[in-house]
Design an enzyme around this catalytic site. Structure first.
Site, PDB file in Angstrom:
ATOM      1  N   SER A 136       0.778  -1.028   0.052  1.00 20.69           N
ATOM      2  CA  SER A 136      -0.165   0.146   0.142  1.00 20.69           C
ATOM      3  C   SER A 136       0.711   1.303   0.111  1.00 20.69           C
ATOM      4  O   SER A 136       0.361   2.205   0.735  1.00 20.69           O
ATOM      5  CB  SER A 136      -0.949   0.168   1.181  1.00 20.69           C
TER       6      SER A 136
ATOM      7  N   ASP B 204      -7.686  -0.651  -1.434  1.00 17.32           N
ATOM      8  CA  ASP B 204      -9.333  -0.602  -1.129  1.00 17.32           C
ATOM      9  C   ASP B 204     -10.089  -0.491  -2.419  1.00 17.32           C
ATOM     10  O   ASP B 204     -11.291  -1.245  -2.302  1.00 17.32           O
ATOM     11  CB  ASP B 204      -9.340   0.559  -0.265  1.00 17.32           C
TER      12      ASP B 204
ATOM     13  N   ARG C 143     -17.176  -1.024   3.009  1.00 19.93           N
ATOM     14  CA  ARG C 143     -16.899  -1.337   1.568  1.00 19.93           C
ATOM     15  C   ARG C 143     -17.550  -2.416   0.944  1.00 19.93           C
ATOM     16  O   ARG C 143     -17.651  -2.596  -0.282  1.00 19.93           O
ATOM     17  CB  ARG C 143     -15.223  -1.243   1.442  1.00 19.93           C
TER      18      ARG C 143
END
Length: 434
Positions: A199, A320, A395
């Site tokens: 990330s 994400d 999410r």
């Protein structure tokens, strides 16, 4: 259980003004709280996670107030007034991890806890890094996980601090955001990353925001970061929070699946968020993408049948937003493979397992591994009688709204979980779909 039935939908078109980025919002709030001076924060995300951070800062004695849509934070100059507190952090990883590091430097006694899922999300690598420099942090439950008790300690930094980078980039972010306040005889602090740093775009957000508050970090590859020691953060006076690029992904995918055009405003080519590169993935799947500095627009594919096509993608740069691709894969010809997504397993839920389970309910053929997901579209589509489980994960709920573009209605269980980052998501989604 509360639920929401969507679709079948056939079209997506319109413009969405995005809510503020969660990642940027909570970083800005903490930096503003640690800085000298007053900071006006514009376009701050209003959500469960930011409210957790705001409440924690107020408990620690940091003064903030609302002025219309803006938040004005009076910085504490690196020293929180309250030296003993119990803080409830909900399930906000962007709050508990940076605050853990910041509080370790405060010379106080603090207890941090959260919801049950937070107590299953790892924090041991961060605690290990802080213990290297003399922090006294005890686990109040399972070793390596919250809740935590941070005790008064004098930190001493005379050697590089080593932290793992292969579980969560938030551990490195936490150290980068707090250690410039610490003292070092050499006048500088070195952080060494052990293992592959995942990330990376989230670290770029951190470095960008630190610079806005007067802290310049020297980066040597992704393995070593050199910070100035004993430094005061300076308020920029005013700072704008970009729209949330992860939240943009649902509307951009809707444009690709539902024909479009769908335009999101608040992020674009000038964004500091890695998740804007989600649009590149849609382009690889056959969607038409246009973008400016502060907007992105997506239309469907030129194919006669309107279908996207499957791709294989290393998702380290969009961890994400990559979740959205897993559901978009339902509308693609062929198989879509998403790799380098091991971090999904330690998020709000085990997102690899959850995504695989719910996609299979719709009839998809799904293969899951430790760090990958392979999705082949349904033949035929199915509609689960018990609906789509969302696992108290915002999410998951937002991703599976896209399943409503299939030939059957889809029921989303516990749609209110989107309050974590986007409380009015479903009404905004309804505004651009039919």
């Amino acid at each position: 259980m509360e639920h929401l039935t969507l679709g079948p939908l056939t079209r997506a078109t319109g413009t969405v003004r995005l809510p503020g980025s969660k990642s940027i919002s909570n970083r800005v709030l903490l930096l503003a709280a640690l800085a000298n001076g007053e900071t006006r924060v514009r376009d701050l995300l209003d959500s469960d996670d930011t409210r957790v951070m705001l409440q924690a800062l107020r408990t620690l004695g940091v003064a903030w107030r609302q002025d219309g849509p803006d938040y004005i934070v009076t910085g504490a100059g690196g020293n929180f007034p309250v030296k003993s507190a119990e803080l409830f952090m909900g399930n906000a990883g962007t709050a508990i991890r940076p605050l853990t590091a910041a509080l370790a430097l405060q010379g106080g006694s603090y207890k941090l806890s959260g919801v049950p899922r937070m107590h299953e999300r790892p924090i041991g690598d961060l605690v290990d890094g802080l213990r290297q420099v003399g922090a006294v942090i005890d686990y109040l439950g399972n070793e390596g996980f919250p809740p935590l008790h941070i005790q008064p300690a004098s930190l001493r930094i005379d050697a590089p601090i080593r932290v793992r980078g292969d579980v969560s980039s938030q551990f490195l972010t936490a150290l980068l955001m707090s250690l410039p306040l610490a003292q070092s005889a050499s006048g500088r602090i070195e952080i060494e990353v052990v293992g592959e740093l995942i990330s990376k775009p989230y670290i770029e957000i951190t470095l960008n925001l630190l610079a806005r508050f007067g802290i310049e970090v020297e980066r040597q590859g992704w393995e070593r970061f050199i910070l100035p020691a004993g430094t005061a953060y300076r308020s920029p006076g005013e700072i704008f929070v970009e729209g949330d690029a992860s939240s943009a992904s649902y509307f951009l995918a809707a444009g690709a699946i539902g024909g479009g055009p769908v335009r999101v405003e608040g992020v674009g080519m000038a964004s500091i968020q890695g998740d804007v590169r989600f649009a590149d993935a849609l382009n690889r799947m056959g969607a038409n993408v246009m973008a400016g500095d502060n907007w992105i627009e997506v239309r469907g594919t030129e194919r006669d049948d309107g279908r996207l096509h499957g791709i294989e993608l290393d998702c380290n740069h969009i961890p994400d937003a990559a979740m959205t691709l897993a559901v978009a894969a339902l509308f693609a010809e062929g198989t879509t493979t998403l790799t380098n997504i091991a971090s999904w397993r330690v998020k709000e839920t085990d997102r690899i397992a959850a995504m695989a389970t719910e996609l299979r309910k719709l009839g998809a053929v799904v293969e899951e591994g430790a760090d990958y997901l392979r999705v082949t579209p349904p033949q035929p589509w199915q509609t689960p009688a018990d609906g789509i489980g969302t696992y108290d994960d915002h999410r998951m709920a937002m991703c599976f709204s896209l399943a409503a573009f299939g030939p059957l209605p889809v029921r989303i269980n516990d749609p209110g979980c989107v309050a974590k980052t986007f409380p009015d998501y479903f009404s905004v989604f309804a505004g651009v779909t039919r």
